[in-house]
Design a protein around this motif. Structure first.
Motif, PDB file in Angstrom:
ATOM      1  N   ARG A  34       0.865  -1.176   0.000  1.00 39.59           N
ATOM      2  CA  ARG A  34       0.000   0.000   0.000  1.00 39.59           C
ATOM      3  C   ARG A  34       0.906   1.232   0.000  1.00 39.59           C
ATOM      4  O   ARG A  34       1.607   1.491   0.983  1.00 39.59           O
ATOM      5  CB  ARG A  34      -0.906   0.012   1.227  1.00 39.59           C
ATOM      6  N   LYS A  36       2.414   4.877   0.137  1.00 38.79           N
ATOM      7  CA  LYS A  36       2.199   6.129   0.859  1.00 38.79           C
ATOM      8  C   LYS A  36       2.753   7.322   0.091  1.00 38.79           C
ATOM      9  O   LYS A  36       2.303   8.452   0.288  1.00 38.79           O
ATOM     10  CB  LYS A  36       2.872   6.058   2.232  1.00 38.79           C
ATOM     11  N   ILE A  69       3.569   0.423   2.914  1.00 32.11           N
ATOM     12  CA  ILE A  69       3.424  -0.612   3.940  1.00 32.11           C
ATOM     13  C   ILE A  69       2.987  -1.919   3.279  1.00 32.11           C
ATOM     14  O   ILE A  69       2.085  -1.922   2.427  1.00 32.11           O
ATOM     15  CB  ILE A  69       2.402  -0.181   5.005  1.00 32.11           C
ATOM     16  N   GLU A  71       0.984  -4.922   2.553  1.00 25.10           N
ATOM     17  CA  GLU A  71      -0.427  -5.224   2.792  1.00 25.10           C
ATOM     18  C   GLU A  71      -0.698  -6.731   2.762  1.00 25.10           C
ATOM     19  O   GLU A  71      -1.567  -7.236   3.465  1.00 25.10           O
ATOM     20  CB  GLU A  71      -1.265  -4.525   1.727  1.00 25.10           C
ATOM     21  N   GLN A  81       6.829  -9.067   6.329  1.00 24.19           N
ATOM     22  CA  GLN A  81       5.515  -9.502   6.775  1.00 24.19           C
ATOM     23  C   GLN A  81       4.539  -8.329   6.695  1.00 24.19           C
ATOM     24  O   GLN A  81       4.955  -7.172   6.538  1.00 24.19           O
ATOM     25  CB  GLN A  81       5.572 -10.046   8.205  1.00 24.19           C
ATOM     26  N   VAL A  82       3.268  -8.641   6.787  1.00 23.80           N
ATOM     27  CA  VAL A  82       2.247  -7.602   6.711  1.00 23.80           C
ATOM     28  C   VAL A  82       2.513  -6.539   7.781  1.00 23.80           C
ATOM     29  O   VAL A  82       2.802  -6.855   8.933  1.00 23.80           O
ATOM     30  CB  VAL A  82       0.850  -8.211   6.884  1.00 23.80           C
ATOM     31  N   GLY A  83       2.442  -5.284   7.361  1.00 29.93           N
ATOM     32  CA  GLY A  83       2.674  -4.168   8.272  1.00 29.93           C
ATOM     33  C   GLY A  83       4.061  -3.563   8.196  1.00 29.93           C
ATOM     34  O   GLY A  83       4.298  -2.485   8.751  1.00 29.93           O
ATOM     35  N   ASP A  84       4.989  -4.226   7.507  1.00 28.43           N
ATOM     36  CA  ASP A  84       6.358  -3.698   7.412  1.00 28.43           C
ATOM     37  C   ASP A  84       6.404  -2.462   6.504  1.00 28.43           C
ATOM     38  O   ASP A  84       5.882  -2.485   5.384  1.00 28.43           O
ATOM     39  CB  ASP A  84       7.308  -4.752   6.832  1.00 28.43           C
ATOM     40  N   PRO A  85       7.063  -1.402   6.938  1.00 31.51           N
ATOM     41  CA  PRO A  85       7.291  -0.250   6.057  1.00 31.51           C
ATOM     42  C   PRO A  85       8.503  -0.527   5.155  1.00 31.51           C
ATOM     43  O   PRO A  85       9.546  -0.990   5.634  1.00 31.51           O
ATOM     44  CB  PRO A  85       7.550   0.903   7.020  1.00 31.51           C
ATOM     45  N   THR A 116      13.898   3.999   9.282  1.00 28.48           N
ATOM     46  CA  THR A 116      12.941   4.397  10.320  1.00 28.48           C
ATOM     47  C   THR A 116      12.960   5.895  10.564  1.00 28.48           C
ATOM     48  O   THR A 116      11.958   6.471  11.008  1.00 28.48           O
ATOM     49  CB  THR A 116      13.227   3.655  11.636  1.00 28.48           C
TER      50      THR A 116
END
Length: 331
Positions: A34, A36, A69, A71, A81-85, A116
């Protein structure tokens, strides 16, 4: 999903916001990201004006640089994994949809964890210029500590990263800029000498700075006449790396007389040629640069950001020239 499409080459107005199907995972190592933000690069404006590398696959979505991110992940994904930026440089050349969109599918091998310390906008501005400057200086130019380097257009997207990478290697750096404000900017990045090329002969200024010998490595990010004009500013047996195609009318005598080693840098080659090992290597460059960002040793300057729907305005700004740093789309 929303995306910026263009169906024919032309002016920025050909870029239109549209609703298109959301992409889905196709191979076991794919990531659904996804997005940004998306970085805008000169290659995007060139492809918009002349058409993509794959004209049979129109309409196209431009944009090589992206940050977002994860998805969803393919069944064999091992490192995310899901959620990793994440951030990456992939797609956008016409063969694979680009990053001017809400979602993108990218193989995990071409992706790196987002620094980060950077916003998504700053991260999206970074990949293409990081890889270009890294390959040009460290791999083509074989830069070592103690060498003197000339970077053209040091306040530009590639140039402002190149100054920092050269400084990290322990080089001394002079650079060409177009204004006093840009001269202040590049000095803050680590340039030792800023040459106002509109007022000063950059060749003579470079020779004065090097006691008449010339730099050991010159990095041309401008092209055109600047490429050949740089020949006498390079030390005998020195290196000149360019990211632009030399003009067919280039007169090579000075370069030959000085035994210059000329290198061409196009970081898109691995993507265009499907060279998977080199694409993986470029992702490793991004991972190493993420560490440098997070250690405070590297920064990227975002000059201006636009919402996705205003991609045409972003292209117009970039094509005006004289931008310090990068232009970004927020999604």
């Amino acid at each position: 999903m929303k995306a910026i499409l263009f169906t024919t080459a032309g002016e920025p107005e050909v870029l239109q916001l549209a609703e298109v199907p959301q992409p889905t995972i196709q191979t076991p190592t794919d990531l659904l990201i996804r997005l940004k933000a998306a970085g805008i690069n000169p290659i995007d404006t060139k492809l918009r004006r002349r058409g993509t590398f794959y004209p049979e696959k129109m309409p196209a979505i431009l944009g090589c640089d992206g940050a977002g991110i994860v998805e969803a992940v393919g069944s064999d994904v091992k490192h995310f994994q899901v959620g990793d930026p994440v951030y990456f440089c992939h797609g956008g050349l016409g063969g694979h949809p680009g990053t001017y969109a809400e979602f993108a599918i990218v193989d995990e091998r071409w992706v790196a964890p987002k620094p980060t310390s950077l916003s998504f906008e700053a991260a999206a501005a970074s990949p293409l210029v990081l890889i270009t400057a890294w390959e040009a200086l460290y791999e083509r130019g074989r830069l070592e500590a103690g060498r003197k380097v000339l970077v053209h257009a040091g306040a530009g997207g590639v140039g402002h990263i190149a100054i920092q990478l050269a400084a990290l290697k322990g080089a001394s750096i002079c650079t060409t800029v177009g204004s006093a404000a840009k001269a202040d900017f590049v000095r803050q990045l680590g340039a030792d000498q800023a040459i106002l090329y509109k007022q000063t002969d950059f060749v003579q200024a470079t020779l004065d700075w090097t006691d008449g010998e010339g730099v050991e490595l010159a990095f041309d990010t401008v092209g055109g006449a600047t490429f050949a004009q740089t020949f006498p500013a390079v030390q005998i047996y020195g290196d000149l790396v360019t990211i632009l195609e030399p003009d067919p009318t280039t007169k090579w005598k000075i370069a030959r007389d000085r035994n210059l080693r000329i290198s061409l840098e196009l970081m898109l080659t691995p993507m265009l040629r499907g060279l998977t090992d080199l694409q993986r290597h470029q992702a490793q460059i991004l991972a190493e640069c993420a560490r440098l960002f997070d250690e405070g040793k590297l920064q990227v300057h975002v000059s201006q950001s636009f919402p996705l729907a205003e991609a045409a305005a972003a292209h117009r700004l970039l094509e005006q020239g004289s931008i310090a740093g990068k232009v970004v789309l927020t999604i």
